[in-house]
Design an enzyme around this catalytic site. Structure first.
Site, PDB file in Angstrom:
ATOM      1  N   ALA A  67     -21.116 -25.059  17.183  1.00  0.00           N
ATOM      2  CA  ALA A  67     -21.979 -24.242  16.328  1.00  0.00           C
ATOM      3  C   ALA A  67     -22.102 -22.874  16.992  1.00  0.00           C
ATOM      4  O   ALA A  67     -21.947 -22.754  18.206  1.00  0.00           O
ATOM      5  CB  ALA A  67     -23.342 -24.903  16.211  1.00  0.00           C
ATOM      6  N   GLY A 112     -20.109 -28.826  17.877  1.00  0.00           N
ATOM      7  CA  GLY A 112     -19.810 -28.944  16.447  1.00  0.00           C
ATOM      8  C   GLY A 112     -18.310 -28.970  16.168  1.00  0.00           C
ATOM      9  O   GLY A 112     -17.880 -29.497  15.131  1.00  0.00           O
ATOM     10  N   GLU A 115     -17.288 -32.474  16.761  1.00  0.00           N
ATOM     11  CA  GLU A 115     -17.873 -33.232  15.640  1.00  0.00           C
ATOM     12  C   GLU A 115     -17.072 -33.021  14.352  1.00  0.00           C
ATOM     13  O   GLU A 115     -16.878 -33.948  13.572  1.00  0.00           O
ATOM     14  CB  GLU A 115     -19.340 -32.815  15.455  1.00  0.00           C
ATOM     15  CG  GLU A 115     -20.208 -33.281  16.628  1.00  0.00           C
ATOM     16  CD  GLU A 115     -21.588 -32.630  16.637  1.00  0.00           C
ATOM     17  OE1 GLU A 115     -21.668 -31.384  16.589  1.00  0.00           O
ATOM     18  OE2 GLU A 115     -22.584 -33.366  16.695  1.00  0.00           O
ATOM     19  N   GLU A 135     -23.734 -30.038  24.391  1.00  0.00           N
ATOM     20  CA  GLU A 135     -25.035 -29.562  23.907  1.00  0.00           C
ATOM     21  C   GLU A 135     -26.150 -29.665  24.939  1.00  0.00           C
ATOM     22  O   GLU A 135     -27.059 -28.842  24.964  1.00  0.00           O
ATOM     23  CB  GLU A 135     -25.440 -30.314  22.626  1.00  0.00           C
ATOM     24  CG  GLU A 135     -24.670 -29.917  21.381  1.00  0.00           C
ATOM     25  CD  GLU A 135     -23.375 -30.680  21.174  1.00  0.00           C
ATOM     26  OE1 GLU A 135     -22.917 -31.354  22.119  1.00  0.00           O
ATOM     27  OE2 GLU A 135     -22.821 -30.611  20.069  1.00  0.00           O
TER      28      GLU A 135
HETATM   29  N1  CAA Z   1     -20.962 -19.775  19.654  1.00  0.00           N
HETATM   30  C1  CAA Z   1     -20.879 -18.421  19.597  1.00  0.00           C
HETATM   31  N2  CAA Z   1     -19.963 -17.723  20.289  1.00  0.00           N
HETATM   32  C2  CAA Z   1     -19.106 -18.409  21.082  1.00  0.00           C
HETATM   33  C3  CAA Z   1     -19.142 -19.812  21.181  1.00  0.00           C
HETATM   34  C4  CAA Z   1     -20.130 -20.502  20.412  1.00  0.00           C
HETATM   35  N3  CAA Z   1     -20.205 -21.849  20.389  1.00  0.00           N
HETATM   36  N4  CAA Z   1     -18.183 -20.215  22.043  1.00  0.00           N
HETATM   37  C5  CAA Z   1     -17.570 -19.085  22.465  1.00  0.00           C
HETATM   38  N5  CAA Z   1     -18.123 -18.005  21.893  1.00  0.00           N
HETATM   39  C6  CAA Z   1     -17.761 -16.594  22.066  1.00  0.00           C
HETATM   40  C7  CAA Z   1     -18.231 -16.059  23.415  1.00  0.00           C
HETATM   41  O1  CAA Z   1     -19.587 -15.667  23.339  1.00  0.00           O
HETATM   42  C8  CAA Z   1     -17.281 -14.925  23.608  1.00  0.00           C
HETATM   43  O2  CAA Z   1     -17.684 -13.834  22.806  1.00  0.00           O
HETATM   44  P1  CAA Z   1     -17.980 -12.379  23.487  1.00  0.00           P
HETATM   45  O3  CAA Z   1     -16.656 -11.975  24.085  1.00  0.00           O
HETATM   46  O4  CAA Z   1     -18.393 -11.533  22.314  1.00  0.00           O
HETATM   47  O5  CAA Z   1     -19.030 -12.594  24.512  1.00  0.00           O
HETATM   48  C9  CAA Z   1     -15.980 -15.429  23.015  1.00  0.00           C
HETATM   49  O6  CAA Z   1     -16.345 -16.488  22.136  1.00  0.00           O
HETATM   50  C10 CAA Z   1     -15.029 -15.998  24.059  1.00  0.00           C
HETATM   51  O7  CAA Z   1     -15.724 -16.978  24.801  1.00  0.00           O
HETATM   52  P2  CAA Z   1     -15.798 -16.988  26.402  1.00  0.00           P
HETATM   53  O8  CAA Z   1     -15.729 -15.604  26.944  1.00  0.00           O
HETATM   54  O9  CAA Z   1     -16.966 -17.808  26.809  1.00  0.00           O
HETATM   55  O10 CAA Z   1     -14.429 -17.735  26.736  1.00  0.00           O
HETATM   56  P3  CAA Z   1     -14.111 -18.622  28.021  1.00  0.00           P
HETATM   57  O11 CAA Z   1     -12.650 -18.882  28.007  1.00  0.00           O
HETATM   58  O12 CAA Z   1     -14.699 -18.052  29.253  1.00  0.00           O
HETATM   59  O13 CAA Z   1     -14.879 -20.015  27.756  1.00  0.00           O
HETATM   60  C11 CAA Z   1     -15.598 -21.896  26.430  1.00  0.00           C
HETATM   61  C12 CAA Z   1     -14.513 -20.824  26.666  1.00  0.00           C
HETATM   62  C13 CAA Z   1     -15.601 -22.912  27.599  1.00  0.00           C
HETATM   63  C14 CAA Z   1     -15.248 -22.611  25.141  1.00  0.00           C
HETATM   64  C15 CAA Z   1     -16.982 -21.211  26.352  1.00  0.00           C
HETATM   65  O14 CAA Z   1     -16.900 -20.140  25.412  1.00  0.00           O
HETATM   66  C16 CAA Z   1     -18.086 -22.114  25.924  1.00  0.00           C
HETATM   67  O15 CAA Z   1     -18.575 -22.907  26.727  1.00  0.00           O
HETATM   68  N6  CAA Z   1     -18.531 -22.034  24.628  1.00  0.00           N
HETATM   69  C17 CAA Z   1     -19.661 -22.754  24.140  1.00  0.00           C
HETATM   70  C18 CAA Z   1     -19.327 -24.206  23.881  1.00  0.00           C
HETATM   71  C19 CAA Z   1     -20.569 -24.952  23.431  1.00  0.00           C
HETATM   72  O16 CAA Z   1     -21.549 -25.048  24.153  1.00  0.00           O
HETATM   73  N7  CAA Z   1     -20.518 -25.541  22.221  1.00  0.00           N
HETATM   74  C20 CAA Z   1     -21.621 -26.270  21.667  1.00  0.00           C
HETATM   75  C21 CAA Z   1     -22.428 -25.382  20.755  1.00  0.00           C
HETATM   76  S1  CAA Z   1     -23.933 -26.141  20.180  1.00  0.00           S
HETATM   77  C22 CAA Z   1     -23.449 -27.184  18.953  1.00  0.00           C
HETATM   78  O17 CAA Z   1     -22.298 -27.261  18.576  1.00  0.00           O
HETATM   79  C23 CAA Z   1     -24.565 -27.989  18.341  1.00  0.00           C
HETATM   80  C24 CAA Z   1     -24.150 -28.992  17.346  1.00  0.00           C
HETATM   81  O18 CAA Z   1     -23.791 -30.122  17.651  1.00  0.00           O
HETATM   82  C25 CAA Z   1     -24.226 -28.669  15.930  1.00  0.00           C
END
Ligand code: CAA
Length: 260
Positions: A67, A112, A115, A135
């Site tokens: 998400a 998500g 999922e 999460e």
């Molecule tokens: N939401 C919004 N933006 C996201 C994102 C997310 N889930 N995942 C990555 N991005 C964005 C980053 O903010 C970044 O944007 P900016 O350059 O504008 O800052 C861009 O995508 C690239 O990401 P990273 O610089 O972080 O890339 P990385 O290679 O260093 O890391 C990653 C990759 C490990 C996937 C890392 O981005 C990450 O951990 N993302 C979040 C993953 C996460 O926690 N997902 C769960 C979300 S909550 C959810 O999904 C709830 C549910 O069940 C409904």
């Protein structure tokens, strides 16, 4: 309807649906959830001729990174359950779609995104794919069905470990655990998914749709899956497709199904 965050291509009858927010690693913001809802409730059912759907993410890095966390931060107190419900509603549409929907997991499938992949009927993992439910790192739990479908696919012990630690696993481990159906070289995820859809398209379409319903019924606590199978078996034996399939077998020729 034109979509901002979904890209649709149909090639030889197979629809390739790409989540297209590459700069945010294809994170699911509410607009994307709304577009997926419209696609699976209105657009896809109208496309009677498609053989199935391959769902993938834009770019080479991510399938869907979850998400949209930045947008999620704006969710107000008391609104979290509605947020989760909207995602779950469309994921149920995907799970119950009458034709095969296969996730081509071309990178991160987190939160998500994992999922969403799990709501599809099968998952093809590229060698670089990473799956996880991180999460808890954000102080929340999976909300788009992760606590349920991960248990269904890999069992309680391992699902509990992944959900409580937030650890990511690679494609090979996902395959070993039963989360990924196949692992393929990077860039071949969509091709493998297409190949499976092409094979399914040679089978009886009514049988395929009824089989999807029956397998899903196993996980519906309100339905007796065996009784449901008996009922739907009866609907398949009443079809012209069954006459054609059985006759083709006896005549030693390929069946020509009409989906009737
Ligand atoms: N939401 C919004 N933006 C996201 C994102 C997310 N889930 N995942 C990555 N991005 C964005 C980053 O903010 C970044 O944007 P900016 O350059 O504008 O800052 C861009 O995508 C690239 O990401 P990273 O610089 O972080 O890339 P990385 O290679 O260093 O890391 C990653 C990759 C490990 C996937 C890392 O981005 C990450 O951990 N993302 C979040 C993953 C996460 O926690 N997902 C769960 C979300 S909550 C959810 O999904 C709830 C549910 O069940 C409904």
């Amino acid at each position: 309807m034109a979509y901002d965050n979904l890209d649709i291509k149909v090639r030889k009858g197979v629809l390739i649906l790409t989540i297209n927010r590459e700069k945010a690693l294809n994170a699911l913001n509410q607009k994307t959830i709304e577009e997926l809802t419209h696609f699976f409730s209105v657009s896809a059912p109208r496309r009677k001729k498609i053989k199935g759907i391959v769902l993938t993410g834009a770019g080479e890095k991510a399938f869907v990174a979850g998400a949209d966390i930045k947008e999620f931060l704006t969710v107000k107190e008391g609104e979290g359950s509605d947020f989760a419900q909207r995602g779950q509603d469309v994921f149920f549409m995907i799970e119950n779609f009458p034709k095969p929907v296969i996730a081509a997991v071309n990178g991160f499938a987190l939160g998500g995104g994992c999922e969403l992949a799990m709501a599809c009927h099968m998952r093809i993992a590229g060698a670089q794919a990473r799956f996880g439910q991180p999460e808890v790192n954000l102080g929340i739990i999976p909300g788009y069905g992760g606590t349920q479908r991960l248990v269904q696919l890999i069992g309680k012990g391992k699902a509990m470990e992944l959900i409580l630690t937030g650890d990511m696993i690679g494609a090979e481990e996902a395959h070993r655990l039963g989360l990924a159906n196949h692992v393929v070289p990077v860039g071949e995820e969509v091709a493998k998914a297409r190949e499976i859809i092409e094979k399914i398209a040679t089978k009886g379409p009514v049988a395929v749709s009824q089989a999807i319903k029956c397998v899903n019924a196993y996980y519906d606590k309100l339905v007796d899956g065996f009784a449901y199978e008996v009922k739907l078996f009866g609907t398949t034996t009443d079809t012209a497709d069954f006459r054609e399939g059985a006759t083709a077998f006896v005549e030693r020729r390929p069946a020509e199904f009409k989906g009737e």
